[in-house]
Motif scaffolding. Structure first.
Motif, PDB file in Angstrom:
ATOM      1  N   SER A  82       0.981  -0.913  -0.069  1.00 16.75           N
ATOM      2  CA  SER A  82      -0.007  -0.522   0.467  1.00 16.75           C
ATOM      3  C   SER A  82       0.839   0.826   0.148  1.00 16.75           C
ATOM      4  O   SER A  82       0.602   2.072  -0.707  1.00 16.75           O
ATOM      5  CB  SER A  82      -0.998  -0.010   1.231  1.00 16.75           C
ATOM      6  N   LYS A  83       1.968   0.853   0.903  1.00 13.68           N
ATOM      7  CA  LYS A  83       2.519   2.737   0.661  1.00 13.68           C
ATOM      8  C   LYS A  83       3.391   2.434  -1.058  1.00 13.68           C
ATOM      9  O   LYS A  83       3.403   3.693  -0.943  1.00 13.68           O
ATOM     10  CB  LYS A  83       4.532   2.051   1.509  1.00 13.68           C
ATOM     11  N   VAL A  84       3.765   0.581  -1.367  1.00 12.83           N
ATOM     12  CA  VAL A  84       3.763   1.258  -2.098  1.00 12.83           C
ATOM     13  C   VAL A  84       3.406   2.579  -3.362  1.00 12.83           C
ATOM     14  O   VAL A  84       3.929   2.874  -4.648  1.00 12.83           O
ATOM     15  CB  VAL A  84       4.915   0.046  -3.023  1.00 12.83           C
ATOM     16  N   GLU A  85       1.656   2.114  -3.254  1.00 10.77           N
ATOM     17  CA  GLU A  85       0.789   2.314  -4.217  1.00 10.77           C
ATOM     18  C   GLU A  85       0.749   4.200  -3.888  1.00 10.77           C
ATOM     19  O   GLU A  85       0.415   5.120  -4.964  1.00 10.77           O
ATOM     20  CB  GLU A  85      -0.644   2.217  -3.772  1.00 10.77           C
ATOM     21  N   ASP A  86       1.482   4.467  -2.566  1.00 10.23           N
ATOM     22  CA  ASP A  86       1.303   5.403  -2.195  1.00 10.23           C
ATOM     23  C   ASP A  86       2.016   6.952  -2.433  1.00 10.23           C
ATOM     24  O   ASP A  86       2.007   7.571  -3.830  1.00 10.23           O
ATOM     25  CB  ASP A  86       1.384   5.815  -0.644  1.00 10.23           C
ATOM     26  N   GLU A  87       3.462   6.307  -2.709  1.00 10.09           N
ATOM     27  CA  GLU A  87       4.161   6.464  -3.558  1.00 10.09           C
ATOM     28  C   GLU A  87       4.483   6.867  -5.198  1.00 10.09           C
ATOM     29  O   GLU A  87       4.906   7.522  -5.950  1.00 10.09           O
ATOM     30  CB  GLU A  87       5.796   5.518  -3.515  1.00 10.09           C
ATOM     31  N   PHE A  88       3.878   5.422  -5.881  1.00 10.17           N
ATOM     32  CA  PHE A  88       3.219   5.934  -6.950  1.00 10.17           C
ATOM     33  C   PHE A  88       2.460   6.813  -7.905  1.00 10.17           C
ATOM     34  O   PHE A  88       2.170   7.502  -7.912  1.00 10.17           O
ATOM     35  CB  PHE A  88       2.452   4.150  -7.228  1.00 10.17           C
ATOM     36  N   MET A  89       1.174   6.969  -6.897  1.00 10.94           N
ATOM     37  CA  MET A  89       0.099   7.953  -7.011  1.00 10.94           C
ATOM     38  C   MET A  89       1.214   9.600  -6.808  1.00 10.94           C
ATOM     39  O   MET A  89       0.563  10.534  -7.439  1.00 10.94           O
ATOM     40  CB  MET A  89      -0.616   7.642  -5.983  1.00 10.94           C
ATOM     41  N   ALA A  90       2.046   9.503  -5.812  1.00 12.66           N
ATOM     42  CA  ALA A  90       2.097  10.553  -5.190  1.00 12.66           C
ATOM     43  C   ALA A  90       3.226  11.332  -6.560  1.00 12.66           C
ATOM     44  O   ALA A  90       3.831  12.743  -6.658  1.00 12.66           O
ATOM     45  CB  ALA A  90       3.538  10.253  -3.878  1.00 12.66           C
ATOM     46  N   THR A 114       9.869   2.416 -10.708  1.00 16.39           N
ATOM     47  CA  THR A 114       9.434   1.463 -10.343  1.00 16.39           C
ATOM     48  C   THR A 114       9.874  -0.127 -10.532  1.00 16.39           C
ATOM     49  O   THR A 114      10.295  -0.707  -9.049  1.00 16.39           O
ATOM     50  CB  THR A 114       8.093   0.972 -10.767  1.00 16.39           C
ATOM     51  N   ALA A 115      10.942  -0.146 -11.160  1.00 19.70           N
ATOM     52  CA  ALA A 115      11.596  -1.578 -11.453  1.00 19.70           C
ATOM     53  C   ALA A 115      13.045  -1.010 -10.231  1.00 19.70           C
ATOM     54  O   ALA A 115      13.114  -1.881  -9.515  1.00 19.70           O
ATOM     55  CB  ALA A 115      12.179  -1.870 -12.760  1.00 19.70           C
ATOM     56  N   LYS A 116      13.369   0.158 -10.213  1.00 15.63           N
ATOM     57  CA  LYS A 116      14.984   0.274  -9.531  1.00 15.63           C
ATOM     58  C   LYS A 116      14.242   0.635  -8.081  1.00 15.63           C
ATOM     59  O   LYS A 116      15.184  -0.408  -7.043  1.00 15.63           O
ATOM     60  CB  LYS A 116      15.058   1.777  -9.734  1.00 15.63           C
ATOM     61  N   GLU A 117      13.223   1.798  -7.853  1.00 14.76           N
ATOM     62  CA  GLU A 117      13.236   1.501  -6.190  1.00 14.76           C
ATOM     63  C   GLU A 117      12.117  -0.001  -5.591  1.00 14.76           C
ATOM     64  O   GLU A 117      12.271   0.065  -5.081  1.00 14.76           O
ATOM     65  CB  GLU A 117      12.015   2.746  -6.155  1.00 14.76           C
ATOM     66  N   HIS A 118      11.549  -0.158  -6.509  1.00 14.09           N
ATOM     67  CA  HIS A 118      10.340  -1.376  -6.363  1.00 14.09           C
ATOM     68  C   HIS A 118      10.399  -3.197  -6.511  1.00 14.09           C
ATOM     69  O   HIS A 118       9.392  -3.345  -6.095  1.00 14.09           O
ATOM     70  CB  HIS A 118       9.052  -1.232  -5.867  1.00 14.09           C
ATOM     71  N   GLY A 119      11.633  -3.724  -7.103  1.00 12.92           N
ATOM     72  CA  GLY A 119      11.593  -4.428  -8.203  1.00 12.92           C
ATOM     73  C   GLY A 119      11.013  -5.913  -7.384  1.00 12.92           C
ATOM     74  O   GLY A 119      10.619  -6.754  -7.341  1.00 12.92           O
ATOM     75  N   LYS A 120      11.927  -5.457  -5.965  1.00  6.70           N
ATOM     76  CA  LYS A 120      11.816  -6.940  -5.177  1.00  6.70           C
ATOM     77  C   LYS A 120      10.945  -6.963  -4.545  1.00  6.70           C
ATOM     78  O   LYS A 120      10.475  -7.770  -4.501  1.00  6.70           O
ATOM     79  CB  LYS A 120      13.089  -6.279  -4.910  1.00  6.70           C
ATOM     80  N   LYS A 121      10.186  -5.818  -4.472  1.00  5.19           N
ATOM     81  CA  LYS A 121       8.738  -5.738  -3.773  1.00  5.19           C
ATOM     82  C   LYS A 121       7.812  -6.446  -4.003  1.00  5.19           C
ATOM     83  O   LYS A 121       7.431  -7.054  -4.022  1.00  5.19           O
ATOM     84  CB  LYS A 121       8.408  -4.112  -2.977  1.00  5.19           C
TER      85      LYS A 121
END
Length: 206
Positions: A68-76, A96-103
């Motif tokens: 959900s935090k990833v979503e918030d960062e995406f929307m920001a 997205t790939a750089k910051e959250h790929g592992k997640k």
């Protein structure tokens, strides 16, 4: 005092969830046990269970909270107007790939696991609802009905997640180019003044 204690408890839960999710994302879902998580959190095994019912509860809640935090960062990072669309669409897959790929890789490992599949279904139902509301917030900024924006958001998210998982440039770029062409058609239909200005100034070349 009770409010302070509740805030402190919630802060500790969040710390544990983020640490747990990071441990799994970094080391693999099947490679991290309770002891390793407790050590990373700086507490004992017993202390973890003061905040979560069991390991499954910790895994499920950690995944939901962190994604959900990833979503918030995406929307920001979302576009503020039509002209900002192209910047957003071009940048977001790589970010997205750089910051959250592992997640993202971890999320799919967890939510496709038979034990947690029902939680994945619930989470993605929430995603559908949140992105629909997000599309509604974009409607006045872009001049496009939210019913048209919502499926385009899902196309973009899918392209971003697939690229984050597999770094498949062809798949990502083919969807992004189709998305851009579709957006241009919608802008022409629903926001013709912006479309004509963009054509004149060559702002919407792909």
């Amino acid at each position: 005092m009770r409010t302070v204690n509740e805030k402190a408890r919630r802060a500790k839960q969040i710390e544990i969830m983020e640490t747990c999710f990071d441990c799994y994302a970094e080391n693999g879902f099947s490679s991290v046990g309770v002891k390793a998580i407790a050590k990373a959190c700086g507490c004992s095994n017993a202390s973890l269970y003061q905040y979560f019912d069991n390991l499954d509860d910790l895994i499920v809640k950690s995944t939901e909270y962190c994604m959900s935090k990833v979503e918030d960062e995406f929307m920001a990072k979302a576009p503020t107007d039509v002209e900002d669309l192209w910047r957003f669409i071009d940048e977001i897959p790589y970010w997205t790939a750089k910051e959250h790929g592992k997640k993202y890789r971890l999320m799919y490992q967890i939510y496709t696991h038979p034990k947690y599949r029902e939680y994945g279904q619930k989470f993605f139902k929430g995603v559908d609802e949140r992105y629909t509301e997000y599309a509604k917030s974009l409607e006045p900024k872009l001049g496009i009905p939210h019913e048209k924006i919502t499926p385009l958001i899902f196309i973009l998210i899918r392209a971003c997640v697939h690229y984050a998982l597999f770094e498949d440039e062809f798949y990502m770029k083919s969807q992004i180019e189709t998305l851009k062409e579709t957006l241009e058609l919608f802008i022409e239909k629903y926001n013709p003044d912006i479309f004509l200005a963009g054509k004149t100034n060559k702002k919407y070349e792909f």
